[in-house]
Design an enzyme around this catalytic site. Sequence first.
Site, PDB file in Angstrom:
ATOM      1  N   LYS A  77       6.176  31.303  43.725  1.00 24.10           N
ATOM      2  CA  LYS A  77       6.613  30.055  44.363  1.00 24.10           C
ATOM      3  C   LYS A  77       7.894  30.305  45.151  1.00 24.10           C
ATOM      4  O   LYS A  77       8.762  31.066  44.706  1.00 24.10           O
ATOM      5  CB  LYS A  77       6.835  29.019  43.254  1.00 24.10           C
ATOM      6  CG  LYS A  77       7.154  27.610  43.713  1.00 24.10           C
ATOM      7  CD  LYS A  77       7.207  26.663  42.499  1.00 24.10           C
ATOM      8  CE  LYS A  77       7.547  25.244  42.849  1.00 24.10           C
ATOM      9  NZ  LYS A  77       7.504  24.339  41.668  1.00 24.10           N
ATOM     10  N   SER A 152       4.665  20.204  42.097  1.00 26.04           N
ATOM     11  CA  SER A 152       5.175  20.789  43.315  1.00 26.04           C
ATOM     12  C   SER A 152       4.708  22.223  43.563  1.00 26.04           C
ATOM     13  O   SER A 152       4.808  22.703  44.686  1.00 26.04           O
ATOM     14  CB  SER A 152       6.705  20.777  43.301  1.00 26.04           C
ATOM     15  OG  SER A 152       7.196  21.582  42.241  1.00 26.04           O
ATOM     16  N   SER A 176       5.133  20.311  37.284  1.00 23.98           N
ATOM     17  CA  SER A 176       4.793  21.011  38.533  1.00 23.98           C
ATOM     18  C   SER A 176       3.950  22.259  38.399  1.00 23.98           C
ATOM     19  O   SER A 176       3.501  22.800  39.404  1.00 23.98           O
ATOM     20  CB  SER A 176       6.064  21.374  39.286  1.00 23.98           C
ATOM     21  OG  SER A 176       6.495  20.261  40.002  1.00 23.98           O
TER      22      SER A 176
HETATM   23  N1  GLN Z   1       6.489  15.718  40.165  1.00 24.13           N
HETATM   24  C1  GLN Z   1       7.727  15.781  39.431  1.00 24.13           C
HETATM   25  C2  GLN Z   1       8.869  15.472  40.335  1.00 24.13           C
HETATM   26  O1  GLN Z   1       8.632  15.128  41.428  1.00 24.13           O
HETATM   27  C3  GLN Z   1       7.858  17.095  38.772  1.00 24.13           C
HETATM   28  C4  GLN Z   1       8.311  18.148  39.687  1.00 24.13           C
HETATM   29  C5  GLN Z   1       8.453  19.469  39.015  1.00 24.13           C
HETATM   30  O2  GLN Z   1       7.975  19.672  37.886  1.00 24.13           O
HETATM   31  N2  GLN Z   1       9.160  20.345  39.682  1.00 24.13           N
HETATM   32  O3  GLN Z   1      10.010  15.536  39.965  1.00 24.13           O
END
Ligand code: GLN
Length: 494
Positions: A77, A152, A176
């Site tokens: 990532k 994400s 994410s």
């Molecule tokens: N979707 C969650 C957020 O927007 C989690 C994001 C993540 O785990 N980095 O914060």
Amino acid sequence: MKTELFQSTLIGLRDAIAARAVSATEVTRAYLDRIERHDGLLHAYHEVYRQRALERAAAVDDGRVCGVLAGVPVAIKDNLCTEWGYTTCSSRILENYRSPYTATAVERLERAGAVILGKTNLDEFAMGSSTENCAFGPTRNPWDPQRVPGGSSGGSAAAVAADVCAGALGSDTGGSIRQPAALCGVVGLKPTYGRVSRFGLVAFASSLDQIGPFAHTVADAALLLQVISGPDPRDSTCADVPVPDYLRGVDEPVRGVRIGIAKQYLSDANDPAVAAAAERAVEVFRGAGAKVVEVDLPHTEYGIPTYYIVATAEASSNLARYDGVRYGYRAPQAEDLEDLYSSSRAEGFGDEVKRRIMLGTYALSSGYYDAYYVRALKVRRLIKRDFDAAFEKCDAILCPTTTGPAFRLGEKTDDPLAMYLNDVYTVNANLAGIPAISVPAGFAETSGPGGRKIRLPLGMQLLGPVFKEEALLRIARMCEAAVEWSSARPELVA
Ligand code: GLN
């Protein structure tokens, strides 16, 4: 390279390279070609390290590099720092950022012989659930390019699903890794907080962030976890807890395993296909001899508000460093220092990141700090206690990863709250610091253009007590072994 090798497992590929049935160079070339063919549409990758990957593969082939991942092509990532290439976090503010160091998890992959193919797309600074909050364009879901891959870490999930890498790393702050794994039909694991070093992971919410693997199978994820886990003097929150051999017992079912089911996760919000998948998973465990017990997690519903205070508060503090002076983007025509700060941030950050910084700054400001931030920390403790009590009665909690399958691109971009609700089943594991894994759990059927039937993957989640990844992986494997969905692959449109 034969298609079967793409569609094999990470371990299968590793073994084929070790047995010299295929060379690391052939494998790397084949993956690079496949990226060329499919990534124009999918946009799973930000940057592909063609030259570097081939050099690494050559080093494997002539014996200069060896290890348990020798020659295995992986993706990481783009919020993991590397001394080579760029580390953008999908943000304009870091568009040209080159890190002076490499993340420990990435270093460990390379030390084990992995060939890093490139960096994958993400929501800006890992804030989002769809890989649409991106400065350089969204990623598409390989099962249906009209849909999001989740987020994400959507780039890493889509890359594994589309076989444009054999495994990948993502980061999970509130879901994410698990949510995109579910929506792309692959395995995704968020380790216990402190299992994997966060050194070199660009910080979003430091008390929640964890790096973890994506793969097609539980055993593949176990191997990747094995390689990246363990203490690191460069991250004081990384625990000095021995790393067991996660692979060794992974095929052995856990005898007399107790699976906890909480009514709080079986809500009306679930798509009927998700509800059906949850029932099926319970039956799978029953069939494997598990004892299914009811557990109560009464503070579940406070997870989302608590998470969105803690995570934004920490983000507002972590992102203060992007000031136009020390890192990345600098507004070209600032009049004075104050203007330099505000213009660089206004032009460099996207809308969602700004929203989070404002929410977090508000929650931490004097007069509101006790009412929001401190209260959220107290609720966080209650959520943790719910899990502690539940794990007295069961070895793992089984619940859906998401309430539904992948949604369409653009469907939720104008509604931040609807987007935040994607995390309703995932954020609590981060708040409690416990490990959680999402495994493929069947499909929802829908129709695409021209009435064509489309299968959209679903995921089930297993949550376990801290540092019990070994048991969690074995339990997840029990589910996987009974269903064999792990072998399903999307039909890619070239
Ligand atoms: N979707 C969650 C957020 O927007 C989690 C994001 C993540 O785990 N980095 O914060």
